[in-house]
Enzyme design. Structure first.
Site, PDB file in Angstrom:
ATOM      1  N   ARG A  44       0.883  -1.217  -0.118  1.00  0.00           N
ATOM      2  CA  ARG A  44       0.166  -0.129  -0.015  1.00  0.00           C
ATOM      3  C   ARG A  44       0.849   1.124   0.135  1.00  0.00           C
ATOM      4  O   ARG A  44       1.957   1.208   0.926  1.00  0.00           O
ATOM      5  CB  ARG A  44      -1.024  -0.174   1.180  1.00  0.00           C
ATOM      6  CG  ARG A  44      -0.430   0.323   2.566  1.00  0.00           C
ATOM      7  CD  ARG A  44      -1.356   0.648   3.572  1.00  0.00           C
ATOM      8  NE  ARG A  44      -1.077   0.063   4.748  1.00  0.00           N
ATOM      9  CZ  ARG A  44      -0.160   0.583   5.659  1.00  0.00           C
ATOM     10  NH1 ARG A  44       0.325   1.760   5.464  1.00  0.00           N
ATOM     11  NH2 ARG A  44       0.161   0.195   6.969  1.00  0.00           N
ATOM     12  N   HIS A  61      -2.386   3.373   6.514  1.00  0.00           N
ATOM     13  CA  HIS A  61      -3.257   2.356   6.875  1.00  0.00           C
ATOM     14  C   HIS A  61      -4.767   2.755   6.723  1.00  0.00           C
ATOM     15  O   HIS A  61      -5.544   2.041   6.169  1.00  0.00           O
ATOM     16  CB  HIS A  61      -2.966   1.756   8.298  1.00  0.00           C
ATOM     17  CG  HIS A  61      -3.829   1.020   8.810  1.00  0.00           C
ATOM     18  ND1 HIS A  61      -3.951  -0.532   8.274  1.00  0.00           N
ATOM     19  CD2 HIS A  61      -4.798   0.945   9.585  1.00  0.00           C
ATOM     20  CE1 HIS A  61      -4.923  -1.108   9.090  1.00  0.00           C
ATOM     21  NE2 HIS A  61      -5.296  -0.235   9.868  1.00  0.00           N
ATOM     22  N   TYR A 110       6.552   4.855  11.272  1.00  0.00           N
ATOM     23  CA  TYR A 110       7.163   3.543  11.017  1.00  0.00           C
ATOM     24  C   TYR A 110       7.911   2.908   9.753  1.00  0.00           C
ATOM     25  O   TYR A 110       8.523   1.795   9.906  1.00  0.00           O
ATOM     26  CB  TYR A 110       6.087   2.437  11.595  1.00  0.00           C
ATOM     27  CG  TYR A 110       4.851   2.342  10.616  1.00  0.00           C
ATOM     28  CD1 TYR A 110       4.729   1.678   9.540  1.00  0.00           C
ATOM     29  CD2 TYR A 110       3.556   3.139  11.019  1.00  0.00           C
ATOM     30  CE1 TYR A 110       3.472   1.871   8.839  1.00  0.00           C
ATOM     31  CE2 TYR A 110       2.391   3.293  10.168  1.00  0.00           C
ATOM     32  CZ  TYR A 110       2.371   2.664   9.114  1.00  0.00           C
ATOM     33  OH  TYR A 110       1.579   2.543   8.303  1.00  0.00           O
TER      34      TYR A 110
HETATM   35  C1  LIG Z   1      -9.761  -8.451  15.616  1.00  0.00           C
HETATM   36  C2  LIG Z   1      -9.306  -7.357  15.496  1.00  0.00           C
HETATM   37  N1  LIG Z   1      -8.098  -7.247  16.115  1.00  0.00           N
HETATM   38  C3  LIG Z   1      -7.543  -5.788  15.894  1.00  0.00           C
HETATM   39  C4  LIG Z   1      -7.925  -4.724  15.172  1.00  0.00           C
HETATM   40  C5  LIG Z   1      -7.460  -3.630  14.740  1.00  0.00           C
HETATM   41  N2  LIG Z   1      -6.747  -3.497  13.470  1.00  0.00           N
HETATM   42  C6  LIG Z   1      -7.331  -2.868  12.303  1.00  0.00           C
HETATM   43  S1  LIG Z   1      -6.514  -3.029  11.068  1.00  0.00           S
HETATM   44  C7  LIG Z   1      -5.417  -4.005  11.556  1.00  0.00           C
HETATM   45  C8  LIG Z   1      -4.258  -4.724  10.980  1.00  0.00           C
HETATM   46  C9  LIG Z   1      -4.625  -5.569   9.816  1.00  0.00           C
HETATM   47  O1  LIG Z   1      -3.619  -5.668   9.035  1.00  0.00           O
HETATM   48  P1  LIG Z   1      -3.646  -6.742   7.610  1.00  0.00           P
HETATM   49  O2  LIG Z   1      -4.499  -8.030   8.170  1.00  0.00           O
HETATM   50  O3  LIG Z   1      -2.337  -7.088   7.199  1.00  0.00           O
HETATM   51  O4  LIG Z   1      -4.653  -6.102   6.706  1.00  0.00           O
HETATM   52  P2  LIG Z   1      -4.452  -4.617   5.958  1.00  0.00           P
HETATM   53  O5  LIG Z   1      -4.747  -3.666   6.785  1.00  0.00           O
HETATM   54  O6  LIG Z   1      -2.749  -4.429   5.983  1.00  0.00           O
HETATM   55  O7  LIG Z   1      -5.144  -4.494   4.819  1.00  0.00           O
HETATM   56  C10 LIG Z   1      -5.501  -4.292  12.972  1.00  0.00           C
HETATM   57  C11 LIG Z   1      -4.681  -4.971  14.039  1.00  0.00           C
HETATM   58  C12 LIG Z   1      -9.292  -5.055  14.272  1.00  0.00           C
HETATM   59  N3  LIG Z   1      -9.893  -4.458  13.283  1.00  0.00           N
HETATM   60  N4  LIG Z   1      -9.829  -6.320  14.564  1.00  0.00           N
END
Ligand SMILES: Cc1ncc(C[n+]2csc(CCOP(=O)(O)OP(=O)(O)O)c2C)c(N)n1
Ligand SMILES: [Mg+2]
Length: 356
Positions: free
Chosen positions: A252, A256, A265
């Site tokens: 990306r 985020h 970061y």
């Molecule tokens: C169960 C849960 N834990 C924590 C979060 C907070 N959170 C939102 S996005 C994220 C990161 C997810 O990363 P990834 O799976 O790589 O997807 P990306 O955002 O990079 O598309 C987190 C930890 C959440 N939404 N749901």
């Protein structure tokens, strides 16, 4: 281990086809249709970031850089298939048939933005990480037991593979031979956590070994690799050969979410460099130029059409009647729990007080 899962490419960074087996299928018509979807999804994404900065929609989750993953995989679906997206997959949803107005309503925080469009099984985006994987496995089982040829695609990120639901979803689908494609967009970050700190494995594709299903690592910035490999995985599913895990390696470019500052970061030079070298849209442009299919006038026309579509959708979103605040209590469960009923009553009392 990485050697067991080499990254599959059909179109390389220079815009040359490196897998002649697909050459015939890559027609001018297919390429132009993909290109149109790619620039549409990018233009919508940029518009949404700008709308958020102007306070016209709520927090937004950009996907710039991941367009080939979303467009290529969505174009591989049949009309009767299911899509289980995350918060970042609005490009996939729009490509599969969700309107731009509905996308904007979602980001405006409206329940109307979560209703599956007529005739398309696009479930509301999952914000809790990985919860959609067991749901997708279940929907796939249902299609199988009903005897249909419909398949399911479920999207998730690299970080999601650390969640229990990832393992439950893959295990269930494997055991029951469910017609589902687990489509991982490995953008190499879970918010600020790089993949290297998230897992000890070198690839996500190799996690398929634990469930005895095929795992495939593809270049997620190569729309042709994504399209053909997803099509093949969906075919396997339809033919009763069970699930596939696809790891589409991507990046990306932006934050985020609009609440995040990636310069805290990671080195911003990295994204700049990748824009120049591995951008999914530039790659198709290079290919079209090589083939003599590049037509500046046509591109300008497409951009004009998308701009008009965007302006119309923004106007529709902004004309929408004000939201009914009690929706937030009414649409949690079919029957409200006593806690929600109490909260709704407290809200209505407060509202009556404000109106007095
Ligand atoms: C169960 C849960 N834990 C924590 C979060 C907070 N959170 C939102 S996005 C994220 C990161 C997810 O990363 P990834 O799976 O790589 O997807 P990306 O955002 O990079 O598309 C987190 C930890 C959440 N939404 N749901
Ligand atoms: Mg990620």
């Amino acid at each position: 281990m990485e050697l067991d899962f080499p990254m599959v490419q059909v179109l390389n960074e220079e815009g040359a086809i490196v897998q002649p087996a697909y050459r015939e299928q890559i027609t001018k018509e297919l390429t132009m249709s993909m290109y149109r979807h790619l620039i549409r999804t990018r233009m919508v994404d940029r518009k949404c970031v700008s709308l958020q900065r102007q306070g016209r929609i709520g927090t937004y989750v950009p996907y710039e850089g991941q367009e080939a993953c979303q467009v290529g995989s969505a174009l591989a679906l049949n009309d009767g298939d299911w899509m289980f997206p995350t918060y970042r997959d609005h490009g996939a949803m729009m490509t599969f048939g969700r309107s731009l107005t509905q996308t904007l309503l979602y980001w405006k925080g409206r329940t109307e933005g979560c209703v599956p469009p007529e005739g398309k099984k696009i479930v509301p985006p999952s914000v809790p990480i990985a919860t959609q994987l067991p749901h997708a496995a279940g929907a796939a089982c249902a299609e199988k037991w009903k005897g249909t040829k419909n398949a399911v695609i479920v999207y998730f990120g690299d970080g999601a593979t650390s969640e229990g639901d990832f393992h439950e979803g893959l295990n269930f689908a494997s055991v029951f031979h469910a017609p589902v494609v687990f489509f991982n967009q490995n953008n190499q970050y879970a918010i600020s956590v790089p993949m290297t700190r998230q897992m000890k494995t070198k690839t996500i594709a190799q996690k398929a070994l634990a469930y005895d299903i095929p795992g495939l690592r593809i270049d997620g910035n190569d729309v042709f690799a994504v399209y053909f490999k997803t099509t093949e995985a969906l075919e396997r599913a339809r033919n009763g050969e069970g699930p596939t895990l696809i790891e589409a390696v991507t990046w990306r470019y932006g934050a985020h979410t609009t609440s995040d500052d990636p310069s805290r970061y990671r080195d911003q030079e990295e994204s700049k460099k990748r824009r120049e070298t591995t951008d999914p849209i530039k790659r198709v442009e290079r290919f079209m130029q090589r083939e003599g299919w590049w037509d500046e006038e046509w591109v300008n026309q497409v951009q004009g059409e998308v701009n008009a579509e965007i302006e119309q959708a923004v106007a529709e979103m902004e004309r929408y009647p004000k939201a009914n605040m009690s929706d937030m209590f009414d649409f949690v469960f079919a029957q409200p729990t006593w806690t929600i009923a109490e909260q709704k009553e407290a809200y209505l009392q407060w509202k009556r007080g404000m109106e007095r």
